[in-house]
Design a protein around this motif. Structure first.
Motif, PDB file in Angstrom:
ATOM      1  N   GLU A  75      57.245  14.570  40.445  1.00 60.33           N
ATOM      2  CA  GLU A  75      55.841  14.808  40.787  1.00 60.33           C
ATOM      3  C   GLU A  75      54.872  13.982  39.954  1.00 60.33           C
ATOM      4  O   GLU A  75      53.733  13.741  40.383  1.00 60.33           O
ATOM      5  N   VAL A  76      55.290  13.556  38.772  1.00 61.52           N
ATOM      6  CA  VAL A  76      54.373  12.784  37.927  1.00 61.52           C
ATOM      7  C   VAL A  76      54.604  11.278  38.029  1.00 61.52           C
ATOM      8  O   VAL A  76      53.898  10.491  37.410  1.00 61.52           O
ATOM      9  N   ILE A  77      55.605  10.869  38.792  1.00 68.04           N
ATOM     10  CA  ILE A  77      55.886   9.430  38.954  1.00 68.04           C
ATOM     11  C   ILE A  77      54.989   8.859  40.053  1.00 68.04           C
ATOM     12  O   ILE A  77      54.891   9.405  41.148  1.00 68.04           O
ATOM     13  N   LYS A  78      54.346   7.742  39.733  1.00 68.78           N
ATOM     14  CA  LYS A  78      53.441   7.059  40.659  1.00 68.78           C
ATOM     15  C   LYS A  78      53.941   5.619  40.890  1.00 68.78           C
ATOM     16  O   LYS A  78      54.817   5.139  40.168  1.00 68.78           O
ATOM     17  N   PRO A  79      53.378   4.903  41.858  1.00 68.98           N
ATOM     18  CA  PRO A  79      53.809   3.519  42.090  1.00 68.98           C
ATOM     19  C   PRO A  79      53.614   2.614  40.876  1.00 68.98           C
ATOM     20  O   PRO A  79      54.309   1.599  40.736  1.00 68.98           O
ATOM     21  N   PHE A  80      52.693   2.974  39.986  1.00 70.47           N
ATOM     22  CA  PHE A  80      52.372   2.159  38.817  1.00 70.47           C
ATOM     23  C   PHE A  80      52.941   2.735  37.517  1.00 70.47           C
ATOM     24  O   PHE A  80      52.646   2.225  36.433  1.00 70.47           O
ATOM     25  N   SER A  81      53.753   3.758  37.607  1.00 71.13           N
ATOM     26  CA  SER A  81      54.213   4.457  36.405  1.00 71.13           C
ATOM     27  C   SER A  81      55.070   3.584  35.496  1.00 71.13           C
ATOM     28  O   SER A  81      55.885   2.773  35.952  1.00 71.13           O
ATOM     29  N   LYS A  82      54.871   3.807  34.210  1.00 68.12           N
ATOM     30  CA  LYS A  82      55.712   3.188  33.193  1.00 68.12           C
ATOM     31  C   LYS A  82      56.631   4.289  32.665  1.00 68.12           C
ATOM     32  O   LYS A  82      56.169   5.315  32.164  1.00 68.12           O
ATOM     33  N   ILE A  83      57.936   4.080  32.791  1.00 69.54           N
ATOM     34  CA  ILE A  83      58.922   5.116  32.489  1.00 69.54           C
ATOM     35  C   ILE A  83      59.859   4.647  31.386  1.00 69.54           C
ATOM     36  O   ILE A  83      60.324   3.501  31.394  1.00 69.54           O
ATOM     37  N   LEU A  84      60.163   5.539  30.455  1.00 69.43           N
ATOM     38  CA  LEU A  84      61.124   5.257  29.384  1.00 69.43           C
ATOM     39  C   LEU A  84      62.326   6.180  29.544  1.00 69.43           C
ATOM     40  O   LEU A  84      62.185   7.406  29.522  1.00 69.43           O
ATOM     41  N   GLY A  91      73.040   3.792  32.970  1.00 67.15           N
ATOM     42  CA  GLY A  91      71.970   3.176  33.751  1.00 67.15           C
ATOM     43  C   GLY A  91      71.672   3.902  35.050  1.00 67.15           C
ATOM     44  O   GLY A  91      70.787   3.487  35.804  1.00 67.15           O
ATOM     45  N   TYR A  92      72.362   5.008  35.306  1.00 66.48           N
ATOM     46  CA  TYR A  92      72.202   5.712  36.586  1.00 66.48           C
ATOM     47  C   TYR A  92      70.771   6.209  36.795  1.00 66.48           C
ATOM     48  O   TYR A  92      70.135   5.899  37.814  1.00 66.48           O
ATOM     49  N   LEU A  93      70.254   6.977  35.849  1.00 72.37           N
ATOM     50  CA  LEU A  93      68.901   7.516  36.036  1.00 72.37           C
ATOM     51  C   LEU A  93      67.851   6.417  35.989  1.00 72.37           C
ATOM     52  O   LEU A  93      66.819   6.514  36.662  1.00 72.37           O
ATOM     53  N   THR A  94      68.109   5.374  35.219  1.00 77.78           N
ATOM     54  CA  THR A  94      67.193   4.234  35.172  1.00 77.78           C
ATOM     55  C   THR A  94      66.981   3.685  36.577  1.00 77.78           C
ATOM     56  O   THR A  94      65.849   3.419  36.998  1.00 77.78           O
ATOM     57  N   ARG A 115      57.284   0.120  36.040  1.00 78.06           N
ATOM     58  CA  ARG A 115      58.427  -0.482  35.371  1.00 78.06           C
ATOM     59  C   ARG A 115      59.200   0.593  34.621  1.00 78.06           C
ATOM     60  O   ARG A 115      58.606   1.523  34.075  1.00 78.06           O
ATOM     61  N   VAL A 116      60.523   0.458  34.615  1.00 80.06           N
ATOM     62  CA  VAL A 116      61.385   1.405  33.907  1.00 80.06           C
ATOM     63  C   VAL A 116      62.048   0.684  32.740  1.00 80.06           C
ATOM     64  O   VAL A 116      62.679  -0.364  32.916  1.00 80.06           O
ATOM     65  N   LEU A 125      76.749  -0.056  25.403  1.00 76.47           N
ATOM     66  CA  LEU A 125      76.172   0.701  26.502  1.00 76.47           C
ATOM     67  C   LEU A 125      75.011  -0.042  27.153  1.00 76.47           C
ATOM     68  O   LEU A 125      74.802   0.070  28.366  1.00 76.47           O
ATOM     69  N   VAL A 126      74.263  -0.801  26.363  1.00 82.42           N
ATOM     70  CA  VAL A 126      73.220  -1.651  26.939  1.00 82.42           C
ATOM     71  C   VAL A 126      73.856  -2.653  27.906  1.00 82.42           C
ATOM     72  O   VAL A 126      73.387  -2.836  29.039  1.00 82.42           O
ATOM     73  N   LYS A 127      74.928  -3.264  27.469  1.00 78.87           N
ATOM     74  CA  LYS A 127      75.649  -4.218  28.321  1.00 78.87           C
ATOM     75  C   LYS A 127      76.189  -3.522  29.572  1.00 78.87           C
ATOM     76  O   LYS A 127      76.073  -4.046  30.690  1.00 78.87           O
ATOM     77  N   LEU A 128      76.763  -2.324  29.388  1.00 78.04           N
ATOM     78  CA  LEU A 128      77.329  -1.581  30.511  1.00 78.04           C
ATOM     79  C   LEU A 128      76.260  -1.223  31.533  1.00 78.04           C
ATOM     80  O   LEU A 128      76.457  -1.413  32.741  1.00 78.04           O
ATOM     81  N   SER A 129      75.130  -0.718  31.060  1.00 80.57           N
ATOM     82  CA  SER A 129      74.084  -0.303  31.990  1.00 80.57           C
ATOM     83  C   SER A 129      73.545  -1.495  32.774  1.00 80.57           C
ATOM     84  O   SER A 129      73.289  -1.385  33.980  1.00 80.57           O
ATOM     85  N   ILE A 130      73.391  -2.629  32.115  1.00 79.30           N
ATOM     86  CA  ILE A 130      72.919  -3.837  32.813  1.00 79.30           C
ATOM     87  C   ILE A 130      73.928  -4.251  33.887  1.00 79.30           C
ATOM     88  O   ILE A 130      73.555  -4.559  35.030  1.00 79.30           O
ATOM     89  N   GLU A 131      75.211  -4.246  33.536  1.00 79.83           N
ATOM     90  CA  GLU A 131      76.249  -4.613  34.499  1.00 79.83           C
ATOM     91  C   GLU A 131      76.265  -3.656  35.686  1.00 79.83           C
ATOM     92  O   GLU A 131      76.372  -4.081  36.841  1.00 79.83           O
ATOM     93  N   ASN A 132      76.163  -2.355  35.403  1.00 73.65           N
ATOM     94  CA  ASN A 132      76.193  -1.358  36.475  1.00 73.65           C
ATOM     95  C   ASN A 132      75.021  -1.529  37.437  1.00 73.65           C
ATOM     96  O   ASN A 132      75.187  -1.496  38.664  1.00 73.65           O
ATOM     97  N   ILE A 133      73.826  -1.700  36.875  1.00 75.97           N
ATOM     98  CA  ILE A 133      72.630  -1.822  37.716  1.00 75.97           C
ATOM     99  C   ILE A 133      72.682  -3.108  38.544  1.00 75.97           C
ATOM    100  O   ILE A 133      72.288  -3.117  39.716  1.00 75.97           O
ATOM    101  N   LYS A 134      73.183  -4.179  37.969  1.00 74.92           N
ATOM    102  CA  LYS A 134      73.291  -5.437  38.713  1.00 74.92           C
ATOM    103  C   LYS A 134      74.267  -5.306  39.881  1.00 74.92           C
ATOM    104  O   LYS A 134      74.056  -5.901  40.949  1.00 74.92           O
ATOM    105  N   LYS A 135      75.342  -4.535  39.704  1.00 77.18           N
ATOM    106  CA  LYS A 135      76.281  -4.308  40.808  1.00 77.18           C
ATOM    107  C   LYS A 135      75.624  -3.482  41.912  1.00 77.18           C
ATOM    108  O   LYS A 135      75.883  -3.692  43.093  1.00 77.18           O
TER     109      LYS A 135
END
Length: 228
Positions: A75-84, A91-94, A115-116, A125-135
């Protein structure tokens, strides 16, 4: 709470979560159906409602917990939201957050300018999340929708603050003051709080103005701890 969900497809997994009322918002359902769990989970059958180890003493949460987080934040996410996304892990929730931004933008007929940012203390895990999201969806990187960095998630990402949404995928031992400080007005932080092995509570923090933050304790949870 968890459900005995075991199925053969990602779509049916989310359908069953909807049947259990773990997923009620159609935007959440859409994001989870489009974010195929097979890209993020090492289980032989990824379409089961249970957590899984992803290495480095980290886990990917069970689908119902991902649904719980998204239902509380959508409900609080907008088209312009910046999310951390703190402790972004697989990387799933990202990816889900990025898809929700896109859907909100489509609804408003505007470009998705949000942007997220995913942050994790583990280089692996940084490497893993990047690889997962790219797939799963490489355009999230080519179009600048997602950025993954290594760092101490307990300190947030001050250089990119303030954030409209902050989610912690691991527990803070105490009230996450530094993350609260990085919330934008109208922003929301969802964070498990408590020591590993003791009672942990999922807590919600909403920034009302520059001075005031509303705190709400939601439910008991079990998470690994945030570490440096």
């Amino acid at each position: 709470m968890s459900w005995s969900i075991v199925t053969d497809t990602n779509e049916d997994l989310v359908n069953q979560l909807q049947d259990c009322h773990a997923v009620e918002n159609e935007i959440v359902a859409k994001a989870m159906k489009e974010t195929d769990r097979k890209f993020y989970c090492k289980l032989k059958n990824p379409y089961v409602d249970q957590p899984d180890s992803i290495g480095e003493d980290a886990i990917i949460s069970a689908p119902h917990m991902h649904a719980y987080a998204l239902e509380n934040l959508v409900e609080v996410i907008k088209p312009f939201s910046k999310i951390l996304d703190v402790g972004c892990g697989s990387g799933y929730l990202t990816s889900c957050f990025a898809r929700i931004i896109e859907t909100k933008a489509q609804e408003k007929n505007v470009p998705p300018s949000g942007r997220v940012y995913g942050i994790d203390n583990s280089a692996e895990l940084v490497k893993l999340s990047i690889e997962n999201i790219k797939k799963d969806e490489p355009h999230f990187f080519t179009e600048g929708r997602i950025k993954i960095v290594q760092g101490d998630g307990r300190k947030g990402l001050m250089e990119c603050a303030p954030f409209d949404v902050i989610y912690c995928g691991a527990a803070s031992k105490e009230i996450p003051t530094e993350l609260i400080r990085q919330l934008n007005i109208g922003g929301r932080l969802l964070c498990p709080v408590g020591e590993k092995g003791n009672v942990q509570k999922m807590e919600q923090y909403d920034r009302l103005n520059y001075k005031d933050v509303a705190r709400k304790v939601l439910t008991n949870v079990m998470f690994v701890s945030l570490t440096d």
